[in-house]
Write a protein that holds these residues in place. Sequence first.
Motif, mmCIF file in Angstrom:
data_model
loop_
_atom_site.group_PDB
_atom_site.id
_atom_site.type_symbol
_atom_site.label_atom_id
_atom_site.label_comp_id
_atom_site.label_asym_id
_atom_site.label_seq_id
_atom_site.Cartn_x
_atom_site.Cartn_y
_atom_site.Cartn_z
ATOM 1 N N PRO A 111 52.599 35.908 41.713
ATOM 2 C CA PRO A 111 51.145 36.374 41.989
ATOM 3 C C PRO A 111 50.740 36.363 43.506
ATOM 4 O O PRO A 111 51.480 35.020 44.089
ATOM 5 C CB PRO A 111 50.119 36.223 40.981
ATOM 6 C CG PRO A 111 50.677 35.161 40.279
ATOM 7 C CD PRO A 111 52.279 34.979 40.445
ATOM 8 N N PHE A 112 50.456 37.175 44.355
ATOM 9 C CA PHE A 112 49.970 36.767 45.467
ATOM 10 C C PHE A 112 48.746 37.586 46.055
ATOM 11 O O PHE A 112 48.350 38.439 45.204
ATOM 12 C CB PHE A 112 51.192 37.001 46.655
ATOM 13 C CG PHE A 112 51.427 38.642 46.603
ATOM 14 C CD1 PHE A 112 50.846 39.673 47.312
ATOM 15 C CD2 PHE A 112 52.579 39.015 45.647
ATOM 16 C CE1 PHE A 112 51.351 40.929 47.327
ATOM 17 C CE2 PHE A 112 52.759 40.410 45.859
ATOM 18 C CZ PHE A 112 52.327 41.182 46.638
ATOM 19 N N GLN A 113 48.105 37.131 46.901
ATOM 20 C CA GLN A 113 46.893 37.695 47.397
ATOM 21 C C GLN A 113 46.792 38.921 48.011
ATOM 22 O O GLN A 113 48.011 39.202 48.891
ATOM 23 C CB GLN A 113 45.976 36.556 48.404
ATOM 24 C CG GLN A 113 45.510 35.356 47.775
ATOM 25 C CD GLN A 113 44.503 35.737 46.486
ATOM 26 O OE1 GLN A 113 43.617 36.436 46.584
ATOM 27 N NE2 GLN A 113 44.884 35.106 45.325
ATOM 28 N N PRO A 114 46.045 39.839 47.966
ATOM 29 C CA PRO A 114 46.329 41.067 48.564
ATOM 30 C C PRO A 114 46.242 41.467 50.040
ATOM 31 O O PRO A 114 45.364 40.256 50.499
ATOM 32 C CB PRO A 114 44.965 41.995 48.071
ATOM 33 C CG PRO A 114 44.096 41.147 47.512
ATOM 34 C CD PRO A 114 44.952 39.766 47.102
ATOM 35 N N GLY A 115 46.686 42.027 50.724
ATOM 36 C CA GLY A 115 46.831 42.267 52.219
ATOM 37 C C GLY A 115 45.390 42.721 52.640
ATOM 38 O O GLY A 115 45.124 43.922 52.475
ATOM 39 N N PRO A 116 44.860 41.891 53.770
ATOM 40 C CA PRO A 116 43.466 42.462 54.206
ATOM 41 C C PRO A 116 43.703 43.917 54.845
ATOM 42 O O PRO A 116 42.872 44.433 54.934
ATOM 43 C CB PRO A 116 43.095 41.080 55.011
ATOM 44 C CG PRO A 116 44.202 40.429 55.382
ATOM 45 C CD PRO A 116 45.274 40.645 54.366
ATOM 46 N N SER A 117 44.702 43.954 55.419
ATOM 47 C CA SER A 117 44.897 45.163 56.062
ATOM 48 C C SER A 117 44.915 46.637 55.429
ATOM 49 O O SER A 117 44.756 47.694 55.822
ATOM 50 C CB SER A 117 46.174 45.302 57.031
ATOM 51 O OG SER A 117 47.449 45.336 56.008
ATOM 52 N N ARG A 118 45.004 46.158 54.044
ATOM 53 C CA ARG A 118 44.915 47.448 53.146
ATOM 54 C C ARG A 118 43.847 47.476 52.064
ATOM 55 O O ARG A 118 43.862 48.336 51.278
ATOM 56 C CB ARG A 118 46.464 47.925 52.419
ATOM 57 C CG ARG A 118 46.599 46.652 51.571
ATOM 58 C CD ARG A 118 47.867 47.023 50.885
ATOM 59 N NE ARG A 118 48.300 45.911 50.028
ATOM 60 C CZ ARG A 118 49.123 44.877 50.310
ATOM 61 N NH1 ARG A 118 49.540 44.748 51.470
ATOM 62 N NH2 ARG A 118 49.373 43.939 49.364
ATOM 63 N N ALA A 119 42.943 46.648 52.538
ATOM 64 C CA ALA A 119 41.642 46.309 51.356
ATOM 65 C C ALA A 119 40.863 47.748 51.396
ATOM 66 O O ALA A 119 40.448 48.012 50.271
ATOM 67 C CB ALA A 119 41.088 45.119 52.154
ATOM 68 N N HIS A 120 40.932 48.522 52.356
ATOM 69 C CA HIS A 120 39.747 49.593 52.299
ATOM 70 C C HIS A 120 40.701 50.822 51.531
ATOM 71 O O HIS A 120 40.122 51.929 51.242
ATOM 72 C CB HIS A 120 39.640 50.195 53.628
ATOM 73 C CG HIS A 120 40.719 50.547 54.613
ATOM 74 N ND1 HIS A 120 41.873 49.660 54.751
ATOM 75 C CD2 HIS A 120 41.393 51.603 54.864
ATOM 76 C CE1 HIS A 120 42.592 50.349 55.610
ATOM 77 N NE2 HIS A 120 42.332 51.531 55.565
ATOM 78 N N LEU A 121 42.141 50.700 51.178
ATOM 79 C CA LEU A 121 42.837 51.570 50.587
ATOM 80 C C LEU A 121 42.948 51.318 48.959
ATOM 81 O O LEU A 121 43.299 52.225 48.143
ATOM 82 C CB LEU A 121 44.054 51.798 51.177
ATOM 83 C CG LEU A 121 44.125 52.052 52.791
ATOM 84 C CD1 LEU A 121 45.484 51.779 53.332
ATOM 85 C CD2 LEU A 121 43.606 53.387 52.916
ATOM 86 N N VAL A 122 42.647 50.187 48.436
ATOM 87 C CA VAL A 122 43.066 49.877 47.250
ATOM 88 C C VAL A 122 41.922 49.362 46.190
ATOM 89 O O VAL A 122 40.696 49.158 46.836
ATOM 90 C CB VAL A 122 43.905 48.691 47.168
ATOM 91 C CG1 VAL A 122 45.092 49.029 48.108
ATOM 92 C CG2 VAL A 122 43.446 47.309 47.684
ATOM 93 N N GLU A 123 42.121 49.425 44.957
ATOM 94 C CA GLU A 123 41.284 49.000 43.866
ATOM 95 C C GLU A 123 41.758 47.923 43.437
ATOM 96 O O GLU A 123 43.250 47.952 43.223
ATOM 97 C CB GLU A 123 40.708 50.062 43.072
ATOM 98 C CG GLU A 123 41.961 50.492 42.262
ATOM 99 C CD GLU A 123 41.396 51.708 41.382
ATOM 100 O OE1 GLU A 123 41.207 51.471 40.257
ATOM 101 O OE2 GLU A 123 40.917 52.930 42.087
ATOM 102 N N ARG A 124 41.241 46.984 42.975
ATOM 103 C CA ARG A 124 41.831 45.667 42.143
ATOM 104 C C ARG A 124 42.060 46.141 40.808
ATOM 105 O O ARG A 124 41.399 46.732 39.962
ATOM 106 C CB ARG A 124 40.863 44.402 42.211
ATOM 107 C CG ARG A 124 40.452 43.809 43.615
ATOM 108 C CD ARG A 124 41.578 43.157 44.233
ATOM 109 N NE ARG A 124 41.614 41.861 43.296
ATOM 110 C CZ ARG A 124 42.690 41.213 43.584
ATOM 111 N NH1 ARG A 124 43.639 41.403 44.628
ATOM 112 N NH2 ARG A 124 42.939 39.952 42.959
ATOM 113 N N ALA A 125 43.350 45.810 40.295
ATOM 114 C CA ALA A 125 43.873 46.222 39.209
ATOM 115 C C ALA A 125 44.123 44.750 38.151
ATOM 116 O O ALA A 125 44.225 43.833 38.872
ATOM 117 C CB ALA A 125 45.054 46.706 39.087
ATOM 118 N N GLY A 126 43.883 44.974 37.022
ATOM 119 C CA GLY A 126 43.763 43.785 36.217
ATOM 120 C C GLY A 126 45.136 43.142 35.976
ATOM 121 O O GLY A 126 45.411 42.057 35.856
#
Length: 126
Positions: A111-126
């Motif tokens: 696992p890895f942390q999500p990229g901040p550059s796309r934070a406004h485009l994604v939703e967190r998935a389980g």
Amino acid sequence: MDDRTMRAALERHWDASDRGDFAVEHDLYREDAVLDYPQSGERIRGRRNIQESRLVQPSKKRFTIRRMTGGGDLWVTEFVLSYDGVPSFAVSIMEFREGLVVHETQYFADPFQPGPSRAHLVERAG
């Protein structure tokens, strides 16, 4: 073997894997099955060698199936494999002949942390 029967056999396999039931876990493999781990460059030939490689693995393993899909002689299982409580995302691609695994390839990803550059485009998935 029809798809419903194949899915039931795979569910039995993954449940046995999670319980550490090495005998039932390997009922699904042909005697001449091949298991590939591309990331480590390993190929294990033969059901007995595949089973022994898992028996000698010292970590406590747990399997959580996320999705199983396939049909006929090709099935893919996405799962989380935890070694001693540390999760790794994995994909198993199983090829069957006469209802038994003839070839399996497993891929693993930490696992890895999500990229901040796309934070406004994604939703967190389980």
